[in-house]
Design an enzyme around this catalytic site. Structure first.
Site, short mmCIF file in Angstrom:
data_model
loop_
_atom_site.label_atom_id
_atom_site.label_comp_id
_atom_site.label_asym_id
_atom_site.label_seq_id
_atom_site.Cartn_x
_atom_site.Cartn_y
_atom_site.Cartn_z
N GLU A 40 0.82 -1.21 0.00
CA GLU A 40 0.00 0.00 0.00
C GLU A 40 0.86 1.26 0.00
O GLU A 40 0.65 2.19 0.77
CB GLU A 40 -0.96 -0.01 1.19
CG GLU A 40 -1.93 -1.18 1.15
CD GLU A 40 -3.03 -1.13 2.20
OE1 GLU A 40 -2.77 -0.59 3.28
OE2 GLU A 40 -4.12 -1.63 1.92
N GLU A 49 -12.70 -2.00 11.88
CA GLU A 49 -12.70 -1.25 10.63
C GLU A 49 -13.87 -1.65 9.71
O GLU A 49 -14.52 -0.79 9.12
CB GLU A 49 -11.36 -1.47 9.91
CG GLU A 49 -11.28 -0.78 8.57
CD GLU A 49 -9.91 -0.94 7.89
OE1 GLU A 49 -9.00 -1.53 8.51
OE2 GLU A 49 -9.77 -0.47 6.76
N ASP A 86 -8.58 -8.81 3.94
CA ASP A 86 -8.25 -7.71 4.86
C ASP A 86 -9.27 -7.58 5.99
O ASP A 86 -10.06 -6.63 5.96
CB ASP A 86 -8.16 -6.39 4.07
CG ASP A 86 -7.64 -5.25 4.93
OD1 ASP A 86 -7.17 -5.52 6.03
OD2 ASP A 86 -7.71 -4.09 4.48
C1 GCV Z 1 -2.41 0.48 8.41
C2 GCV Z 1 -6.08 -1.93 5.51
C3 GCV Z 1 -6.45 -0.66 6.21
C4 GCV Z 1 -5.26 0.29 6.29
C5 GCV Z 1 -4.11 -0.45 6.99
C6 GCV Z 1 -3.78 -1.70 6.19
C7 GCV Z 1 -2.68 -2.53 6.83
O1 GCV Z 1 -5.83 -1.70 4.17
O2 GCV Z 1 -7.53 -0.06 5.55
O3 GCV Z 1 -5.66 1.42 7.02
O4 GCV Z 1 -2.98 0.37 7.12
O5 GCV Z 1 -4.95 -2.50 6.11
O6 GCV Z 1 -3.01 -3.49 7.50
O7 GCV Z 1 -1.52 -2.23 6.64
#
Ligand code: GCV
Length: 734
Positions: free
Chosen positions: A321, A423, A395
């Site tokens: 990411e 989340e 995720d």
């Molecule tokens: C910390 C998901 C979340 C991100 C998070 C990522 C991760 O994509 O939306 O906010 O980033 O996981 O676990 O690294």
């Protein structure tokens, strides 16, 4: 109990008007005086004083080996807890003076104790465990709390207090326990500016700007809470890491926090920004094989250990990411992890390397990508590296099958990462007790060709005799007075710690313990509240992503439905990529006719999922693209079942509204009103999910809502156009 009897009982309780004010700050460590006089007397007759022997003046090992601050913490907790629960001061003495003395000690601090416990007990207790036992001595008795190290005494102290807080009999007390997993860690996604990525309970509790001069008393309460459930490590800040964390001023701030956490057995770990050598000291590269980079990390690690002698190690999100990593230099994850592992090895540190990777340039099913990148690296990591794997391959969705990596890297210790923060399960406003979800993954059988390779046994290291083991939960806490925003979300922090210590506990046991400590032991509260907790995760699945649907939430903040979203720059950020609804049906074909992600699982695990006829309903649309008119086990069509699951989720929330309403005078007014309001919101949110998703999917199925599903409140366009602004935990976090 029949429903009518239950309502009658709760009604009676309401008339009694029993509850005291409570803002939730004390979590499950409330220690209020036990109202049942007979029970209180029986406890008081069993525990009369707390015996903490004087530490020997000097000598090898001294008083345990973590130092007296840990014993002092155990003593203070017992003194405050027992005195509070029993409603009278329980004296702390250095020598047992009466019947019912509670005697604390390690073999080297209190050799007399050895007469009261066996060698076998001590061996079973190991490094962090303890023995808690009532021992008869002639006509008298003692309560023995023994451990090999001081930290075991602290954990045992919390367990004894839990026994009393949950009204358990202690007359026959005999517990010998040790944690099944070595590193039981909280991962904070807190930013240095005190926003919290995916945090829904206020700001970060870490007050970076005023540290190290101001050390908030809250840090100690955090440490107490974590230690009370056996957690022993914390990653203080976000895996989307800031290199500033590794500068000298920040190391001083971190050291101040570490000093507060240390007596509670909690080690500090830090996230790594891979490009730190470039960002902080203008190195030309962050290539893990470059000598200047190796030297930079070696020097930096020495500096860290000077500030924090028991520093636990690093957690790394790399090439994921947008985060930089060794692949920027055509090196592997193993090259990166091994560089850091070598740097911390001398001081006993570890490196936890995250497997949460998926590449925008890779057109393959996102669910397959971590496996493809990491399996070839099995056996290539240093001994002090763990690879941290999310529970499922996408995720933290409301429901996912277990991550295929758990069945595929026998030569590498694998840590399990779960999300305590919600989340994708209603964030800070919806009730979703997550222990059932974590149990589901822990108990999943990877069917590796070896005996008993459940995820739990792979993670605790027993399946492959790993030297290190770890589990991590992404924190749900913040500066909200009650720590977690939703008062009932405290149960998730609690459940994570309890499962990290002993993954064989059931979700029901944990819900029961937590409810008794946090609210009340009254069965008229315990029964309805634990049922609400235990139903809640499935209810959220039903009204948001039933039957194996996943990643159909709104973009960015991830709150609420967004199945129509199709405009994100990466295909795999779009919900349409995941549900694949079309005129024929819905779902992601991950069998051989589709992405064949199933091939990443051992045949024993894959086989039932592969066949539409044997695939459990809960994973149907995860693994198959299923025709709208497909006959489900229930005899109904897929379309009907889909719509009815949405409705069922809402109906469940409505039953909680009634149940909770009946508890009005049985619990304190503050938490009652807070949860009552949140349940109103949850029911509305659930309806929004149903109305948005069923209408959107109907544009493909062309089928009407089945009987039993309420008509939508607004047309589809209303939901598609709705913009949710100022959501916590997202835009502010960037
Ligand atoms: C910390 C998901 C979340 C991100 C998070 C990522 C991760 O994509 O939306 O906010 O980033 O996981 O676990 O690294």
């Amino acid at each position: 109990m029949s429903r009518s009897k239950f309502f009658l009982l709760v009604g009676t309780l309401s008339l009694l008007g029993v509850a005291r004010a409570d803002d939730g700050y004390r979590l499950w460590l409330r220690y209020d005086k036990i109202a049942d006089e007979a029970l209180r007397q029986s406890y008081a007759a069993t525990i009369s004083e707390i015996v903490v022997p004087e530490p020997p003046a000097q000598g090898p090992g001294g008083f345990g080996d973590l130092g007296t601050a840990t014993v002092a913490a155990a003593r203070d907790e017992l003194s405050a807890g027992l005195s509070g629960l029993l409603g009278t001061t329980i004296p702390v003495v250095t020598k047992a003076s009466r019947n019912g003395a509670l005697v604390l000690g390690t073999p080297c601090s209190n050799p007399d104790l050895l007469a009261l416990v066996t060698e076998a007990d001590l061996r079973a207790a190991g490094e962090e465990g303890y023995i808690l036992r009532r021992v008869a001595i002639g006509a008298e008795h003692r309560i023995v709390l023994a451990a090999n190290r001081d930290i075991g005494l602290l954990y045992g102290a919390f367990t004894l207090l839990r026994q009393l807080e949950t009204h358990q009999p202690i007359g026959q007390l005999s517990i010998v326990t040790a944690p099944k997993i070595q590193r039981r860690m909280i991962n904070h996604w807190d930013n240095l500016a005190r926003t919290v990525e995916r945090g829904y309970a206020g700001q970060s509790i870490w007050e970076w700007f005023v540290l190290p001069d101001v050390v908030s008393p809250r840090y100690r309460d955090y440490a107490r809470a974590c230690a009370s459930i056996g957690l022993n490590g914390t990653v203080l800040t976000n895996v989307n890491a800031d290199a500033q964390l590794l500068t000298a001023p920040f190391l001083q701030k971190i050291a101040a926090i570490a000093r507060v956490l240390r007596p509670y057995g909690i080690r500090v770990y830090l996230p790594v920004r891979w490009s730190a050598p470039i960002e902080l000291d203008q190195l030309k590269t962050a290539d893990p094989l470059d000598p200047a980079v190796i030297k930079w990390w070696t020097v930096k690690v020495a500096e860290i250990y000077r500030a924090i002698p028991d520093f636990g190690g690093f957690l790394v999100k790399a090439n994921s990411e947008g985060q930089p990593g060794p692949q920027n230099y055509h090196r592997t994850h193993a090259d990166g992890a091994n560089l850091l592992a070598d740097a911390v090895a001398l001081n006993g540190g570890i490196v936890i390397w995250r497997a949460f990777v998926y590449d925008a340039a890779n057109p393959d099913d996102r669910a397959k990508q971590a496996y493809s990148e990491f399996v070839p690296l099995d056996g290539k990591f240093r001994d002090n590296v763990l690879v941290q794997v999310k529970n499922g391959p996408i995720d933290f969705m409301p429901r996912e099958p277990f991550h295929p990596l758990f069945g595929a890297m026998p030569k590498t210790p694998l840590a399990l990462e779960v999300q305590i923060t919600q989340e994708y399960l209603g964030q800070g406003t919806q009730l979703a007790f997550l222990a059932p979800m974590w149990k589901e993954v822990l108990e999943a059988d990877t069917h590796r060709p070896a005996a008993d390779t459940t995820v739990a046994r792979i993670v605790d290291g027993s399946a492959d005799l790993q030297r290190i083991s770890a589990i991590a939960g992404v924190a749900n806490i913040g500066t909200d007075r009650n720590w977690t925003g939703h008062p009932l979300a405290q149960a998730n922090w609690y459940a994570f710690g309890r499962l990290a210590w002993d993954h064989t506990l059931t979700a029901a046991q944990i819900a029961d313990e937590w409810t008794r400590q946090t609210f009340s032991n009254d069965p008229r509260v315990v029964a309805p509240l634990t049922s609400m907790l235990l139903e809640s995760r499935e209810a959220v699945v039903n009204y948001s992503m039933p039957l194996g649907l996943h990643h159909i939430m709104a973009t960015g903040h991830h709150y609420g439905p967004g199945p129509w979203v199709d405009d994100q720059k990466r295909p795999d950020w779009n919900p349409v990529y995941y549900h694949r609804a079309d005129a024929k049906g819905i779902g992601f074909d991950r069998t051989a006719t589709g992405s064949n992600a199933l091939a990443q699982y051992a045949p024993g695990a894959a086989k039932p999922w592969d066949d539409l006829a044997t695939c459990p309903d809960e994973f149907l649309l995860w693994f198959h693209h299923v025709p709208w008119d497909y006959r489900m086990r229930s005899g109904k069509s897929l379309w009907e079942e889909l719509c009815l699951h949405y409705q069922h989720g809402i109906d469940t929330v409505r039953t909680w509204q009634k149940t909770w309403g009946l508890l009005q005078n049985a619990i304190d007014a503050e938490r009652f009103a807070h949860v009552q309001g949140l349940l109103i919101r949850q029911e509305r949110d659930a309806r929004e999910w149903r109305d948005a998703c069923t209408q959107y999917f109907a544009t493909f199925s062309k089928m009407p809502l089945p009987a039993g599903v309420e008509p939508p409140e607004h047309p589809l366009e209303f939901y598609e156009k709705a913009v949710l602004r100022y959501t916590p935990g997202w835009s502010a976090g960037k």
